[in-house]
Write a protein that holds these residues in place. Structure first.
Motif, PDB file in Angstrom:
ATOM      1  N   ASP A 216      37.143  82.496  55.803  1.00 12.41           N
ATOM      2  CA  ASP A 216      37.065  81.164  55.206  1.00 12.41           C
ATOM      3  C   ASP A 216      36.129  81.164  54.003  1.00 12.41           C
ATOM      4  O   ASP A 216      35.608  82.215  53.595  1.00 12.41           O
ATOM      5  CB  ASP A 216      36.655  80.112  56.244  1.00 12.41           C
ATOM      6  CG  ASP A 216      35.233  80.318  56.763  1.00 12.41           C
ATOM      7  OD1 ASP A 216      34.460  81.094  56.152  1.00 12.41           O
ATOM      8  OD2 ASP A 216      34.879  79.688  57.780  1.00 12.41           O
ATOM      9  N   GLN A 217      35.891  79.973  53.441  1.00 10.49           N
ATOM     10  CA  GLN A 217      35.096  79.884  52.210  1.00 10.49           C
ATOM     11  C   GLN A 217      33.632  80.247  52.428  1.00 10.49           C
ATOM     12  O   GLN A 217      32.888  80.484  51.479  1.00 10.49           O
ATOM     13  CB  GLN A 217      35.190  78.468  51.618  1.00 10.49           C
ATOM     14  CG  GLN A 217      34.629  77.362  52.494  1.00 10.49           C
ATOM     15  CD  GLN A 217      35.667  76.767  53.414  1.00 10.49           C
ATOM     16  OE1 GLN A 217      36.593  77.454  53.825  1.00 10.49           O
ATOM     17  NE2 GLN A 217      35.522  75.491  53.713  1.00 10.49           N
ATOM     18  N   HIS A 218      33.203  80.314  53.713  1.00  9.37           N
ATOM     19  CA  HIS A 218      31.826  80.681  54.014  1.00  9.37           C
ATOM     20  C   HIS A 218      31.695  82.149  54.415  1.00  9.37           C
ATOM     21  O   HIS A 218      30.612  82.584  54.828  1.00  9.37           O
ATOM     22  CB  HIS A 218      31.285  79.796  55.144  1.00  9.37           C
ATOM     23  CG  HIS A 218      31.354  78.326  54.846  1.00  9.37           C
ATOM     24  ND1 HIS A 218      30.607  77.728  53.859  1.00  9.37           N
ATOM     25  CD2 HIS A 218      32.124  77.339  55.393  1.00  9.37           C
ATOM     26  CE1 HIS A 218      30.876  76.431  53.818  1.00  9.37           C
ATOM     27  NE2 HIS A 218      31.801  76.175  54.732  1.00  9.37           N
ATOM     28  N   GLY A 219      32.786  82.889  54.314  1.00 10.65           N
ATOM     29  CA  GLY A 219      32.743  84.298  54.638  1.00 10.65           C
ATOM     30  C   GLY A 219      32.902  84.620  56.106  1.00 10.65           C
ATOM     31  O   GLY A 219      32.691  85.761  56.518  1.00 10.65           O
ATOM     32  N   ARG A 220      33.267  83.630  56.922  1.00 13.59           N
ATOM     33  CA  ARG A 220      33.439  83.850  58.351  1.00 13.59           C
ATOM     34  C   ARG A 220      34.899  84.174  58.673  1.00 13.59           C
ATOM     35  O   ARG A 220      35.802  83.563  58.110  1.00 13.59           O
ATOM     36  CB  ARG A 220      33.001  82.610  59.132  1.00 13.59           C
ATOM     37  CG  ARG A 220      31.504  82.331  59.033  1.00 13.59           C
ATOM     38  CD  ARG A 220      31.132  81.016  59.693  1.00 13.59           C
ATOM     39  NE  ARG A 220      31.732  79.894  58.968  1.00 13.59           N
ATOM     40  CZ  ARG A 220      31.482  78.611  59.253  1.00 13.59           C
ATOM     41  NH1 ARG A 220      30.672  78.300  60.237  1.00 13.59           N
ATOM     42  NH2 ARG A 220      32.070  77.655  58.541  1.00 13.59           N
ATOM     43  N   ARG A 222      37.940  83.730  60.645  1.00 21.13           N
ATOM     44  CA  ARG A 222      38.489  82.706  61.521  1.00 21.13           C
ATOM     45  C   ARG A 222      39.773  83.202  62.175  1.00 21.13           C
ATOM     46  O   ARG A 222      40.650  83.748  61.511  1.00 21.13           O
ATOM     47  CB  ARG A 222      38.799  81.436  60.725  1.00 21.13           C
ATOM     48  CG  ARG A 222      37.573  80.773  60.110  1.00 21.13           C
ATOM     49  CD  ARG A 222      36.709  80.146  61.178  1.00 21.13           C
ATOM     50  NE  ARG A 222      35.681  79.293  60.604  1.00 21.13           N
ATOM     51  CZ  ARG A 222      34.824  78.584  61.328  1.00 21.13           C
ATOM     52  NH1 ARG A 222      34.869  78.650  62.646  1.00 21.13           N
ATOM     53  NH2 ARG A 222      33.899  77.840  60.740  1.00 21.13           N
TER      54      ARG A 222
END
Length: 282
Positions: A216-220, A222
């Motif tokens: 995702d946009q936070h680097g996690r 998913r």
């Protein structure tokens, strides 16, 4: 009546094309005292869709039997999860209906008022009667589009998928309605995207399904869903490429094991796949 999958849309005389919508297949029985909505599996859906049963009751004379797809629109596309929420809404159902009213996209007529059987009549005859029946129906009862032009059908396939169209249904205009038989054809629309293999089921040595993720946009990473079952040659090839995650390494696997049942499918607007249980992480 059911459909079998095909890889291409045939172009032949007497063939008609319809959109395949992303919803719940349902048959509506207009009875003298109300409407009964039945799912493809035979389940009673009436209590979950009072907005549809009311619309059918008011617009369609008793004795009619309709075949179609229940959908819920959210913005400019259908939202399958809103259909699922109907089943678990309980006392919140009226509020949910107010925010996300359902639509019944009708594509066939199995009985004409006051109860005339139409299973042995041709599709072109059933369609003409259906158009007459729904001529003054409310917007929640929608006649599914239909065309004999393959170019127009292909355009639908390329442009309407963003609105929730899953593919094309292909039918013969001279065909009768045969319950339980795969006498129609369906051409599915596909999207491609890159994904990371974050786990497998049941084991890395014998990977039957892959658990996929996207960052995702936070680097996690998913979880986004699982693949369909792999064929034996695919399992053999992948087993030689996959390695298990080392729990002692500094790089921690971002997913818990087993995966929680509530993990969503973020790859699309809904998750048709069963929730994976006790996966092996890779």
């Amino acid at each position: 009546m059911l459909a079998k999958s095909v890889d291409t849309a045939p172009e032949a005389p007497g063939v008609v094309y319809e959109p395949k919508w992303d919803g719940w297949r349902a048959i509506a029985f207009r009875r003298p005292n109300g409407v009964y909505l039945q799912s493809r599996a035979g389940r009673d859906l009436s209590s979950y869709f009072p907005d549809i049963t009311e619309a059918v009751s008011e617009a369609v004379p008793a004795g009619a039997v309709l075949d179609g797809e229940l959908v819920v629109w959210e913005g400019e596309r259908t939202n399958f999860s809103q259909l699922q929420r109907r089943v678990t809404a309980g006392a919140q159902l009226p509020a949910l209906i107010g925010r996300h009213p359902a639509h019944y996209v009708v594509f066939d007529l199995l009985r004409a008022p006051p109860g005339r059987p139409l299973l042995d009549t041709t599709l072109i005859e059933r369609r003409a009667l259906l158009e007459q029946l729904l001529a003054d129906a409310p917007v929640s009862l929608t006649l599914s589009p239909q065309t004999t032009d393959l170019e127009q059908a292909v355009e639908w396939l390329h442009t309407w998928t963003a609105a929730g169209m899953e593919g094309l249904m292909i039918k013969r205009l001279d065909g009768r309605y045969e319950p339980g038989r795969r006498g129609w054809q369906k051409l599915r629309a596909y999207r491609t995207t890159e994904a990371i293999i974050g786990g497998v089921t049941p084991t890395i040595d014998n990977p039957q399904t892959l658990l996929l993720g996207r960052v995702d946009q936070h680097g996690r990473l998913r979880y986004t869903g699982r693949t369909s079952p792999l064929r034996p040659p695919q399992r053999t090839e992948l087993a030689s490429l996959l390695t298990p995650h080392d729990p002692t390494s500094e790089a921690k696997h971002p997913w818990p094991q087993p995966l929680p049942a509530a993990w969503p499918d973020n790859l699309s607007s809904h998750n048709h796949s069963p929730t994976p249980r006790s996966p092996q992480r890779s």
